[in-house]
Scaffold this active site. Structure first.
Site, PDB file in Angstrom:
ATOM      1  N   GLU A  55      -5.012 -27.330   2.104  1.00 34.38           N
ATOM      2  CA  GLU A  55      -4.322 -28.327   1.272  1.00 34.38           C
ATOM      3  C   GLU A  55      -5.202 -28.908   0.166  1.00 34.38           C
ATOM      4  OE1 GLU A  55      -1.546 -30.768   3.509  1.00 34.38           O
ATOM      5  OE2 GLU A  55      -1.614 -32.273   1.928  1.00 34.38           O
ATOM      6  N   LYS A 109      -2.439 -26.159  11.257  1.00 33.14           N
ATOM      7  CA  LYS A 109      -2.902 -27.537  11.478  1.00 33.14           C
ATOM      8  C   LYS A 109      -2.686 -27.876  12.950  1.00 33.14           C
ATOM      9  CE  LYS A 109      -2.184 -29.699   6.955  1.00 33.14           C
ATOM     10  NZ  LYS A 109      -1.458 -30.757   6.216  1.00 33.14           N
ATOM     11  N   ARG A 128     -15.476 -23.056  22.288  1.00 36.83           N
ATOM     12  CA  ARG A 128     -15.619 -22.869  20.832  1.00 36.83           C
ATOM     13  C   ARG A 128     -14.538 -21.979  20.219  1.00 36.83           C
ATOM     14  NH1 ARG A 128     -20.788 -22.390  22.686  1.00 36.83           N
ATOM     15  NH2 ARG A 128     -22.025 -24.273  22.386  1.00 36.83           N
ATOM     16  N   GLU A 131      13.559 -30.433   7.305  1.00 37.75           N
ATOM     17  CA  GLU A 131      12.422 -29.634   6.810  1.00 37.75           C
ATOM     18  C   GLU A 131      12.919 -28.314   6.204  1.00 37.75           C
ATOM     19  OE1 GLU A 131       9.551 -31.043   6.681  1.00 37.75           O
ATOM     20  OE2 GLU A 131       9.358 -32.435   8.366  1.00 37.75           O
ATOM     21  N   HIS A 173       7.636 -37.134   2.107  1.00 39.83           N
ATOM     22  CA  HIS A 173       6.838 -37.601   3.242  1.00 39.83           C
ATOM     23  C   HIS A 173       6.082 -38.900   2.976  1.00 39.83           C
ATOM     24  CE1 HIS A 173       7.964 -33.828   4.999  1.00 39.83           C
ATOM     25  NE2 HIS A 173       7.259 -34.043   6.092  1.00 39.83           N
ATOM     26  N   HIS A 214       6.927 -41.391   5.698  1.00 40.71           N
ATOM     27  CA  HIS A 214       5.987 -42.026   6.632  1.00 40.71           C
ATOM     28  C   HIS A 214       6.131 -43.548   6.587  1.00 40.71           C
ATOM     29  CE1 HIS A 214       3.307 -38.198   6.415  1.00 40.71           C
ATOM     30  NE2 HIS A 214       4.212 -38.109   7.363  1.00 40.71           N
ATOM     31  N   HIS A 256      11.381 -38.049  12.684  1.00 38.88           N
ATOM     32  CA  HIS A 256      10.649 -37.658  11.482  1.00 38.88           C
ATOM     33  C   HIS A 256      11.575 -37.099  10.392  1.00 38.88           C
ATOM     34  CE1 HIS A 256       7.368 -36.162   9.064  1.00 38.88           C
ATOM     35  NE2 HIS A 256       7.897 -34.948   9.098  1.00 38.88           N
ATOM     36  N   LYS A 263       7.203 -21.314   4.147  1.00 44.79           N
ATOM     37  CA  LYS A 263       6.002 -22.045   4.568  1.00 44.79           C
ATOM     38  C   LYS A 263       4.785 -21.126   4.509  1.00 44.79           C
ATOM     39  CE  LYS A 263       3.645 -25.355   7.221  1.00 44.79           C
ATOM     40  NZ  LYS A 263       3.645 -26.473   8.133  1.00 44.79           N
ATOM     41  N   ARG A 277      -0.350 -26.592  -1.301  1.00 45.24           N
ATOM     42  CA  ARG A 277       0.217 -26.943   0.014  1.00 45.24           C
ATOM     43  C   ARG A 277       0.794 -28.362   0.019  1.00 45.24           C
ATOM     44  NH1 ARG A 277      -2.017 -25.513   6.137  1.00 45.24           N
ATOM     45  NH2 ARG A 277      -0.316 -26.568   7.177  1.00 45.24           N
ATOM     46  N   ASN A 285       4.769 -31.849   1.276  1.00 44.38           N
ATOM     47  CA  ASN A 285       4.921 -33.266   1.619  1.00 44.38           C
ATOM     48  C   ASN A 285       6.055 -33.946   0.860  1.00 44.38           C
ATOM     49  OD1 ASN A 285       2.720 -33.200   3.408  1.00 44.38           O
ATOM     50  ND2 ASN A 285       1.302 -33.347   1.680  1.00 44.38           N
TER      51      ASN A 285
HETATM   52  N1  LIG Z   1       0.894 -29.023  12.716  1.00 43.15           N
HETATM   53  C1  LIG Z   1       1.703 -29.274  11.731  1.00 43.15           C
HETATM   54  O1  LIG Z   1       1.606 -28.701  10.638  1.00 43.15           O
HETATM   55  C2  LIG Z   1       2.818 -30.252  11.937  1.00 43.15           C
HETATM   56  C3  LIG Z   1       3.866 -30.339  11.011  1.00 43.15           C
HETATM   57  C4  LIG Z   1       4.922 -31.218  11.274  1.00 43.15           C
HETATM   58  C5  LIG Z   1       4.911 -31.987  12.439  1.00 43.15           C
HETATM   59  N2  LIG Z   1       3.865 -31.866  13.313  1.00 43.15           N
HETATM   60  C6  LIG Z   1       3.839 -32.657  14.568  1.00 43.15           C
HETATM   61  O2  LIG Z   1       4.912 -32.210  15.372  1.00 43.15           O
HETATM   62  C7  LIG Z   1       5.290 -33.267  16.249  1.00 43.15           C
HETATM   63  C8  LIG Z   1       6.798 -33.376  16.269  1.00 43.15           C
HETATM   64  O3  LIG Z   1       7.317 -32.167  16.781  1.00 43.15           O
HETATM   65  P1  LIG Z   1       8.815 -32.083  17.326  1.00 43.15           P
HETATM   66  O4  LIG Z   1       9.743 -32.690  16.345  1.00 43.15           O
HETATM   67  O5  LIG Z   1       9.009 -30.685  17.763  1.00 43.15           O
HETATM   68  O6  LIG Z   1       8.792 -33.106  18.545  1.00 43.15           O
HETATM   69  P2  LIG Z   1       8.457 -32.922  20.124  1.00 43.15           P
HETATM   70  O7  LIG Z   1       7.458 -31.893  20.356  1.00 43.15           O
HETATM   71  O8  LIG Z   1       8.200 -34.299  20.637  1.00 43.15           O
HETATM   72  O9  LIG Z   1       9.872 -32.408  20.688  1.00 43.15           O
HETATM   73  C9  LIG Z   1      11.000 -33.257  20.619  1.00 43.15           C
HETATM   74  C10 LIG Z   1      11.670 -33.384  21.993  1.00 43.15           C
HETATM   75  O10 LIG Z   1      12.365 -32.172  22.295  1.00 43.15           O
HETATM   76  C11 LIG Z   1      11.987 -31.689  23.585  1.00 43.15           C
HETATM   77  N3  LIG Z   1      12.179 -30.250  23.563  1.00 43.15           N
HETATM   78  C12 LIG Z   1      11.372 -29.299  23.041  1.00 43.15           C
HETATM   79  N4  LIG Z   1      11.964 -28.110  23.077  1.00 43.15           N
HETATM   80  C13 LIG Z   1      13.168 -28.282  23.662  1.00 43.15           C
HETATM   81  C14 LIG Z   1      14.250 -27.423  23.968  1.00 43.15           C
HETATM   82  N5  LIG Z   1      14.239 -26.138  23.620  1.00 43.15           N
HETATM   83  N6  LIG Z   1      15.330 -27.939  24.585  1.00 43.15           N
HETATM   84  C15 LIG Z   1      15.387 -29.270  24.882  1.00 43.15           C
HETATM   85  N7  LIG Z   1      14.404 -30.132  24.590  1.00 43.15           N
HETATM   86  C16 LIG Z   1      13.311 -29.646  23.975  1.00 43.15           C
HETATM   87  C17 LIG Z   1      10.584 -32.177  23.735  1.00 43.15           C
HETATM   88  O11 LIG Z   1      10.163 -32.163  25.071  1.00 43.15           O
HETATM   89  C18 LIG Z   1      10.688 -33.581  23.145  1.00 43.15           C
HETATM   90  O12 LIG Z   1      11.243 -34.463  24.067  1.00 43.15           O
HETATM   91  C19 LIG Z   1       4.585 -34.516  15.751  1.00 43.15           C
HETATM   92  O13 LIG Z   1       3.518 -34.808  16.612  1.00 43.15           O
HETATM   93  C20 LIG Z   1       4.069 -34.125  14.375  1.00 43.15           C
HETATM   94  O14 LIG Z   1       2.869 -34.789  14.036  1.00 43.15           O
HETATM   95  C21 LIG Z   1       2.835 -31.014  13.082  1.00 43.15           C
HETATM   96 ZN   LIG Z   2       7.514 -33.189   8.023  1.00 40.33          ZN
END
Ligand SMILES: NC(=O)c1ccc[n+]([C@@H]2O[C@H](COP(=O)([O-])OP(=O)(O)OC[C@H]3O[C@@H](n4cnc5c(N)ncnc54)[C@H](O)[C@@H]3O)[C@@H](O)[C@H]2O)c1
Ligand SMILES: [Zn+2]
Length: 366
Positions: A240, A146, A124, A188, A251, A255, A268, A230, A244, A248
């Site tokens: 949101e 999130k 929990r 971003e 976005h 998307h 992305h 942020k 917030r 987007n």
């Molecule tokens: N929670 C939120 O508010 C929020 C906001 C935006 C995006 N997201 C989510 O985030 C995700 C995308 O995140 P991302 O762009 O970081 O992608 P990711 O986590 O897939 O990382 C991208 C790639 O980089 C690699 N990597 C990570 N750190 C590294 C480093 N220091 N050196 C070399 N390689 C490295 C990872 O293993 C992966 O292959 C999506 O699932 C999206 O939905 C969440």
């Molecule tokens: Zn984004």
């Protein structure tokens, strides 16, 4: 190193935690230790990040008698699902992790979202720390609480709001990130300038070459100013309900672009860049900004080597895809539009003809 204080108004009251931003701070034990509730942590990471940074983190902790349980997951968005979440729970239970065992996410947004959701639900809710290692995770996904996983029927549909105890963004970890992933994260960063920080936007225009070269001084400042933006947006509106939503920007179109190109074809940030140019053009058609601003926005994405046009844009297809976006409420598509560079607004009454004309113009010209 800089410390940003996140003071978030959550459902259960005001909640504060620090965000540390700087170079080579992963081995600074005094930043991590005060946030641990017991001398045992579980570190969730993946097969790509583990060989790069896991040992360094474990060493830092071990030198201070903290015992680490590494949980190494497969790498990829396709693993952000129930099966992988269960893998985390299995490891936590097998290793007798308790209610005060801190769970640390070491990785990009996928690891952060998965781990945060595991921390929110295991026993929990257990203490949670974010150590983001992609640019996108450092400036965006690790902040705001999130967390969640994907479902076959859509992305991020299952999750929880869960704030970490601390975020540690070591910009040196970005040295190993691929150029394409790094640049995708810049989209971003530019977004914060566009939605609420004109001075930051101007700073980015001046410093883009140095940012692309990952000069640590410039990179640290870009991360810090993004985190501040942020935090300020999320602080007032964790769930949101209002402001917030400006996060987007680009976005709704973004998307649709990701989906139309086939998930994974465009990163992305690439889709958000081209999507933001469409949002800027829509803002122009709604008489909120002029063509000079649209051109200036295109220019900064080009400087960052991000795409500004959508090849093969099909108006009907895009209207359909946007209609299915999560952000659609009561049949109206909500668009984040720009009133100027540094000032965004959410608009739910864009006439369909104006939207269609803008898309048609883009599909003919580009
Ligand atoms: N929670 C939120 O508010 C929020 C906001 C935006 C995006 N997201 C989510 O985030 C995700 C995308 O995140 P991302 O762009 O970081 O992608 P990711 O986590 O897939 O990382 C991208 C790639 O980089 C690699 N990597 C990570 N750190 C590294 C480093 N220091 N050196 C070399 N390689 C490295 C990872 O293993 C992966 O292959 C999506 O699932 C999206 O939905 C969440
Ligand atoms: Zn984004």
């Amino acid at each position: 190193m800089q410390t940003i204080s996140a003071d978030i108004c959550t459902m259960s009251g005001q909640y504060s935690y620090p965000i540390y931003v700087g170079s080579n701070i992963l081995s600074k034990h005094h930043l991590i230790l005060p946030h641990l509730a017991q001398k045992k942590v579980a570190i969730v990471t993946n097969t790509t990040v583990a060989p790069l940074y896991l040992d360094r983190l474990i060493d830092t902790l071990e030198k201070n008698e903290v015992n680490s349980i590494p949980i190494i997951l497969p790498d990829g968005e396709e693993y952000k699902n129930w099966q992988t979440l269960n893998q985390i729970f299995d490891a936590l239970l097998t290793n007798q992790c308790e209610r005060n065992t801190t769970i640390i996410a070491l990785g990009g947004g996928v690891i952060g979202d998965l781990t945060g959701f595991a921390a929110a639900t295991y026993m929990r809710g257990v203490p949670f720390i974010q150590i983001p290692t992609t640019l996108l995770a450092q400036v965006d996904s690790s902040i705001g609480g999130k967390t969640g996983i994907n479902h076959d029927l859509g992305k991020n549909l299952i999750g929880a709001f869960y704030q970490p105890r601390m975020i540690l963004a070591d910009s040196t970890t970005l040295d190993t990130l691929s150029r394409r992933e790094f640049i995708s994260g810049i989209a971003e960063i530019i977004k914060y300038g566009l939605i609420r920080d004109h001075i930051f936007f101007e700073w980015l225009e001046k410093n883009m070459t140095r940012l692309l070269a990952r000069e640590h001084k410039v990179l640290d400042e870009a991360i810090e100013r993004s985190c501040k933006n942020k935090v300020e947006v999320v602080a007032a509106d964790e769930r949101e309900h209002g402001i917030r939503a400006i996060l987007n920007l680009g976005h709704t179109f973004g998307h649709a672009i990701e989906n139309a190109m086939g998930y994974g074809t465009w990163l992305h940030g690439e889709a958000v860049a081209a999507g933001t140019v469409l949002a800027a053009k829509l803002s122009e058609r709604m008489h909120l900004i002029g063509n000079t601003e649209v051109e200036r926005i295109k220019k900064i994405y080009l400087q960052a080597e991000l795409p500004t046009i959508v090849p093969g844009l099909d108006t009907e297809k895009y209207l359909n895809l946007m209609g299915r976006d999560k952000k659609v409420e009561r049949g109206n598509i909500h668009f984040v539009l720009l009133k100027s560079i540094g000032d965004a607004t959410v608009c739910s009454d864009v006439p369909i003809e104006v939207l269609t004309e803008m898309l048609e113009e883009c599909s003919i010209n580009e």
